[in-house]
Design an enzyme around this catalytic site. Structure first.
Site, PDB file in Angstrom:
ATOM      1  N   ASP A 149       0.842  -1.201   0.000  1.00 16.04           N
ATOM      2  CA  ASP A 149       0.000   0.000   0.000  1.00 16.04           C
ATOM      3  C   ASP A 149       0.880   1.257   0.000  1.00 16.04           C
ATOM      4  O   ASP A 149       0.612   2.227  -0.705  1.00 16.04           O
ATOM      5  CB  ASP A 149      -0.920  -0.003   1.229  1.00 16.04           C
ATOM      6  CG  ASP A 149      -1.639  -1.332   1.386  1.00 16.04           C
ATOM      7  OD1 ASP A 149      -2.475  -1.654   0.540  1.00 16.04           O
ATOM      8  OD2 ASP A 149      -1.320  -2.086   2.335  1.00 16.04           O
ATOM      9  N   HIS A 179      -4.760  -3.351   6.361  1.00 13.17           N
ATOM     10  CA  HIS A 179      -4.534  -3.622   4.928  1.00 13.17           C
ATOM     11  C   HIS A 179      -5.881  -4.042   4.339  1.00 13.17           C
ATOM     12  O   HIS A 179      -6.156  -5.223   4.139  1.00 13.17           O
ATOM     13  CB  HIS A 179      -3.477  -4.715   4.748  1.00 13.17           C
ATOM     14  CG  HIS A 179      -3.323  -5.142   3.315  1.00 13.17           C
ATOM     15  ND1 HIS A 179      -2.898  -4.294   2.325  1.00 13.17           N
ATOM     16  CD2 HIS A 179      -3.553  -6.321   2.698  1.00 13.17           C
ATOM     17  CE1 HIS A 179      -2.878  -4.924   1.173  1.00 13.17           C
ATOM     18  NE2 HIS A 179      -3.274  -6.167   1.369  1.00 13.17           N
TER      19      HIS A 179
END
Ligand SMILES: NC(=O)C1=CN([C@@H]2O[C@H](COP(=O)(O)OP(=O)(O)OC[C@H]3O[C@@H](n4cnc5c(N)ncnc54)[C@H](O)[C@@H]3O)[C@@H](O)[C@H]2O)C=CC1
Ligand SMILES: O=C([O-])CC(=O)C(=O)O
Length: 332
Positions: free
Chosen positions: A167, A195
């Site tokens: 990410d 996440h």
């Protein structure tokens, strides 16, 4: 070439990779064996854990690893027994788990994948080396890491981490493209929380050319494009490839462990909360971290504006709900 008597011979580091026959495994193992995980002077011994049905495929990957004649690769073992796989492990990459399909959220995998991480946590507890470092990649990564950590009471909790580096790298790349700067110009990028689609990629602490990134983009782009693009990138990859991210996930795993071992001033990693920034103690949540001496440390003292506070709280709430769900399932 044989080492001379004066050259210290480094003991190989044992790196255990679960899900070794999967698509991330295939993108990861060759890079570990080539020295990109731990450095060009550190020999590695690979331990591959798979389910019985996939051991043969893992053997095939091991044959290919042999065929590369990597100078740093001192051995490969393949097993379907976690107690063997983690025996003496210094680094454990817990990748083996089912990936999601289009239309699913990562949290939907808890039922299918959660059960994998308790026994693996216990095997790490009972057999790993004292300096074990664990990175959980298999989704839902934060809560799977929590399950493993809770099943390893003798291992310091800080050794269990989950991956939000993909990410983080996605956020760097999206911002660099927007501002037409090289990714190396961007400092202090941070992913907060889970996440998952609730993650918060934070441009209020990121800097480009020494100035706050959020002030260099318009607010609409930040809210309506940047945050959702980063947070939903995994789903977009599944939509485009018909399979979830693999090489980019392997790359992020390499970055995460490389920086954990070798040090970094600032990155993002999901680590066990000590209560910092109002994140309940014990949750494995993404924070801005630095690494030194083989330890991650949460970067302290950042001011959190109300917009960021709301986003962080929402993602952390989801982590708390996932923790409750695995408690209800009896996994922790
Ligand atoms: N944290 C992150 O940023 C990312 C996480 N992921 C997650 O990583 C996981 C793996 O993804 P892929 O490699 O694409 O999946 P894959 O399906 O290609 O491979 C998974 C492998 O794990 C193995 N496996 C299943 N249960 C196991 C067990 N108990 N022990 C050892 N091995 C086991 C399977 O046999 C298979 O070979 C998925 O959960 C996926 O969602 C994927 C991308 C990014
Ligand atoms: O989205 C998925 O399911 C795989 C993953 O975690 C990612 O690509 O970030």
């Amino acid at each position: 070439m044989a080492s001379s008597a004066t050259e210290p011979v480094k003991v190989p580091v044992k790196v255990t990779v679960t899900g070794a026959a999967g698509q991330i495994g295939y993108a990861l193992l060759f890079r570990i064996a080539s020295g990109q995980l731990l450095g060009a002077d550190t020999p590695v011994k690979l331990s591959l854990l798979e389910i019985p049905a996939a051991v043969k495929a893992a053997e095939g990957t091991a044959m290919e690893l042999d065929d590369c004649a990597f100078p740093l690769l001192s051995g490969i073992e393949i097993t379907d027994d976690p107690n063997v796989a983690f025996d003496g492990a210094n680094v454990a990459l817990l990748v083996g788990a089912m990936p999601r399909k289009a239309g699913m959220e990562r949290g939907d995998l808890l039922g299918a994948n959660g059960g994998i991480f308790g026994p693996q946590g216990k095997a790490i507890n009972d057999h790993a080396a004292d300096d074990i470092k664990v990175l959980v990649v298999g989704n839902p990564a934060n809560t799977n890491a929590l399950i493993a950590q809770q099943n390893a009471p003798d291992v310091p909790a800080e050794r269990f981490t989950a991956m939000t580096r993909l990410d983080h790298n996605r956020a760097l790349s999206q911002l660099a493209a927007k501002l037409q700067v090289p990714v190396t110009e961007i400092k202090h990028m941070t992913i907060w929380g889970n996440h998952s689609a609730t993650q918060y990629p934070d441009l209020f602490h990121a800097e480009v050319g020494g100035k706050v990134a959020a002030e260099q983009v318009d607010g609409d782009w930040l809210r309506e494009t940047f945050i959702p693009t980063v947070a939903k990138r995994g789903a977009a990859i599944i939509e485009a490839r018909g399979a979830s991210s693999a090489a980019s996930a392997a790359n992020a795993a390499i970055d995460h462990v490389h920086d954990w071992v070798n040090g970094t001033e600032w990155t993002s990693a999901a680590v066990v909360s000590d209560g910092s920034y109002g994140v309940p103690e014990g949750l494995i949540s993404s924070f801005p971290v630095r690494a030194a001496g083989g330890r991650f440390e949460i970067i302290q003292g950042l001011e959190i504006d109300p917009f960021s506070r709301e986003r962080i709280d929402a993602s952390v709430r989801e982590l708390a709900e996932e923790r409750q769900a695995v408690k209800d399932l009896g996994l922790i």
